[in-house]
Design a protein around this motif. Structure first.
Motif, PDB file in Angstrom:
ATOM      1  N   ILE A 171       0.862  -1.189   0.000  1.00 59.75           N
ATOM      2  CA  ILE A 171       0.000   0.000   0.000  1.00 59.75           C
ATOM      3  C   ILE A 171       0.898   1.239   0.000  1.00 59.75           C
ATOM      4  CG2 ILE A 171      -1.914   1.177   1.158  1.00 59.75           C
ATOM      5  CD1 ILE A 171      -2.401  -1.374   2.741  1.00 59.75           C
ATOM      6  N   ASP A 172       0.662   2.171  -0.914  1.00 60.35           N
ATOM      7  CA  ASP A 172       1.449   3.399  -0.884  1.00 60.35           C
ATOM      8  C   ASP A 172       0.947   4.289   0.259  1.00 60.35           C
ATOM      9  OD1 ASP A 172      -0.816   4.923  -1.811  1.00 60.35           O
ATOM     10  OD2 ASP A 172      -0.321   4.338  -3.853  1.00 60.35           O
ATOM     11  N   LYS A 173       1.728   5.311   0.561  1.00 60.28           N
ATOM     12  CA  LYS A 173       1.434   6.144   1.719  1.00 60.28           C
ATOM     13  C   LYS A 173       0.081   6.846   1.591  1.00 60.28           C
ATOM     14  CE  LYS A 173       3.513   9.701   4.647  1.00 60.28           C
ATOM     15  NZ  LYS A 173       4.691  10.576   4.852  1.00 60.28           N
ATOM     16  N   ARG A 174      -0.239   7.311   0.389  1.00 65.84           N
ATOM     17  CA  ARG A 174      -1.503   8.038   0.191  1.00 65.84           C
ATOM     18  C   ARG A 174      -2.702   7.121   0.408  1.00 65.84           C
ATOM     19  NH1 ARG A 174      -3.474  10.977  -5.430  1.00 65.84           N
ATOM     20  NH2 ARG A 174      -5.479  11.766  -4.640  1.00 65.84           N
ATOM     21  N   GLN A 175      -2.645   5.927  -0.199  1.00 65.37           N
ATOM     22  CA  GLN A 175      -3.758   4.993  -0.033  1.00 65.37           C
ATOM     23  C   GLN A 175      -3.858   4.523   1.416  1.00 65.37           C
ATOM     24  OE1 GLN A 175      -3.410   1.197  -2.023  1.00 65.37           O
ATOM     25  NE2 GLN A 175      -5.626   0.980  -2.246  1.00 65.37           N
ATOM     26  N   GLY A 176      -2.709   4.326   2.070  1.00 66.66           N
ATOM     27  CA  GLY A 176      -2.710   3.913   3.471  1.00 66.66           C
ATOM     28  C   GLY A 176      -3.354   4.954   4.364  1.00 66.66           C
ATOM     29  N   GLU A 177      -3.116   6.220   4.079  1.00 68.57           N
ATOM     30  CA  GLU A 177      -3.713   7.292   4.884  1.00 68.57           C
ATOM     31  C   GLU A 177      -5.230   7.336   4.670  1.00 68.57           C
ATOM     32  OE1 GLU A 177      -3.612   9.930   7.812  1.00 68.57           O
ATOM     33  OE2 GLU A 177      -1.814   8.908   7.039  1.00 68.57           O
ATOM     34  N   ARG A 178      -5.677   7.184   3.463  1.00 67.24           N
ATOM     35  CA  ARG A 178      -7.116   7.170   3.172  1.00 67.24           C
ATOM     36  C   ARG A 178      -7.792   5.965   3.846  1.00 67.24           C
ATOM     37  NH1 ARG A 178      -8.591   7.155  -2.759  1.00 67.24           N
ATOM     38  NH2 ARG A 178     -10.640   7.620  -1.868  1.00 67.24           N
ATOM     39  N   PHE A 179      -7.091   4.836   3.852  1.00 59.89           N
ATOM     40  CA  PHE A 179      -7.621   3.625   4.493  1.00 59.89           C
ATOM     41  C   PHE A 179      -7.814   3.855   5.994  1.00 59.89           C
ATOM     42  CE2 PHE A 179      -6.243  -0.302   6.801  1.00 59.89           C
ATOM     43  CZ  PHE A 179      -7.415  -1.020   6.644  1.00 59.89           C
ATOM     44  N   ARG A 180      -6.809   4.407   6.650  1.00 60.08           N
ATOM     45  CA  ARG A 180      -6.882   4.648   8.088  1.00 60.08           C
ATOM     46  C   ARG A 180      -7.981   5.646   8.448  1.00 60.08           C
ATOM     47  NH1 ARG A 180      -3.129   7.407   9.801  1.00 60.08           N
ATOM     48  NH2 ARG A 180      -3.254   6.862  12.010  1.00 60.08           N
ATOM     49  N   ARG A 181      -8.244   6.586   7.582  1.00 63.08           N
ATOM     50  CA  ARG A 181      -9.248   7.614   7.856  1.00 63.08           C
ATOM     51  C   ARG A 181     -10.658   7.188   7.440  1.00 63.08           C
ATOM     52  NH1 ARG A 181      -6.135  13.156   5.809  1.00 63.08           N
ATOM     53  NH2 ARG A 181      -4.527  13.167   7.449  1.00 63.08           N
ATOM     54  N   GLY A 182     -10.780   5.960   6.923  1.00 63.32           N
ATOM     55  CA  GLY A 182     -12.104   5.486   6.522  1.00 63.32           C
ATOM     56  C   GLY A 182     -12.634   6.159   5.287  1.00 63.32           C
TER      57      GLY A 182
END
Length: 202
Positions: A97-108
């Motif tokens: 997972i790239d950083k951008r997608q990982g951040e979106r995932f964590r934020r729901g």
């Protein structure tokens, strides 16, 4: 008893002449068996040579024929175990997972494509239901899921499930299908729920 008669001079001269003409007999030597004959007359094996082997001169080693070195067996590296899934992943440190997608995932912020509520189930029922839910969603090509465990209440089923669900998601049968998990945002259940991001079906 009559006294012994002495020989006359003529008789003595005759005896000495006879004695000189006699040739003494030679003694017959007893033949011994040859040393190289064994029992029964068979030839005995030749004695082993006791000559010491020739030594190389000091300071010089005997030459050893050099051949091509043997081919070493190929070393097969053992596959690295998948990293442990944790409800609090670090952005940029989630494999696949790239950083951008990982951040979106964590934020729901990714669309939730499936949800399961494990409230009121025993541990065995919850485990089986969760595994079937994950496998069906993976085969259907879904990506982000919401798993509701309930908040950690002392001596409650919800508390037990909240503790066990992350461990179950790390079991090989489910871990091979999952990229990451994260605690849900308050609007999706907060501490009593988890986001689950699935891999794409190959």
């Amino acid at each position: 008893m009559a006294a012994k008669r002495r020989l006359t001079d003529d008789e003595l001269a005759l005896w000495q002449a006879v004695a000189k003409s006699v040739t003494p007999l030679k003694r017959k030597r007893v033949k011994k068996p040859p040393a190289d004959k064994g029992i029964g007359g068979e030839d005995a094996p030749p004695p082993e040579s006791k000559v010491a082997p020739a030594k190389a001169p000091p300071g010089k080693r005997p030459k050893v024929a050099k051949g091509p070195p043997p081919n070493p067996a190929p070393v097969v590296a053992a596959p690295k175990p998948a990293p442990l899934l944790t409800p609090t992943p670090i952005p940029g440190a989630m494999p696949g997972i790239d950083k951008r997608q990982g951040e979106r995932f964590r934020r729901g912020q990714l669309p939730i494509e499936g949800k399961i509520d494990l409230h009121g189930r025993t541990q065995a029922e919850a485990h089986d239901a969760l595994q079937h839910f994950i496998e069906r969603a993976y085969k259907a090509g879904k990506r982000q899921l919401l798993v509701i465990t309930g908040k950690g209440m002392t001596q409650s089923k919800s508390g037990i499930l909240k503790t066990n669900v992350p461990r179950w998601l790390n079991e090989p049968a489910m871990r091979r299908l999952i990229l990451a998990i994260s605690q849900a945002r308050p609007e999706h259940g907060g501490e009593g729920a988890l986001y689950v991001l699935l891999k794409r079906e190959k």
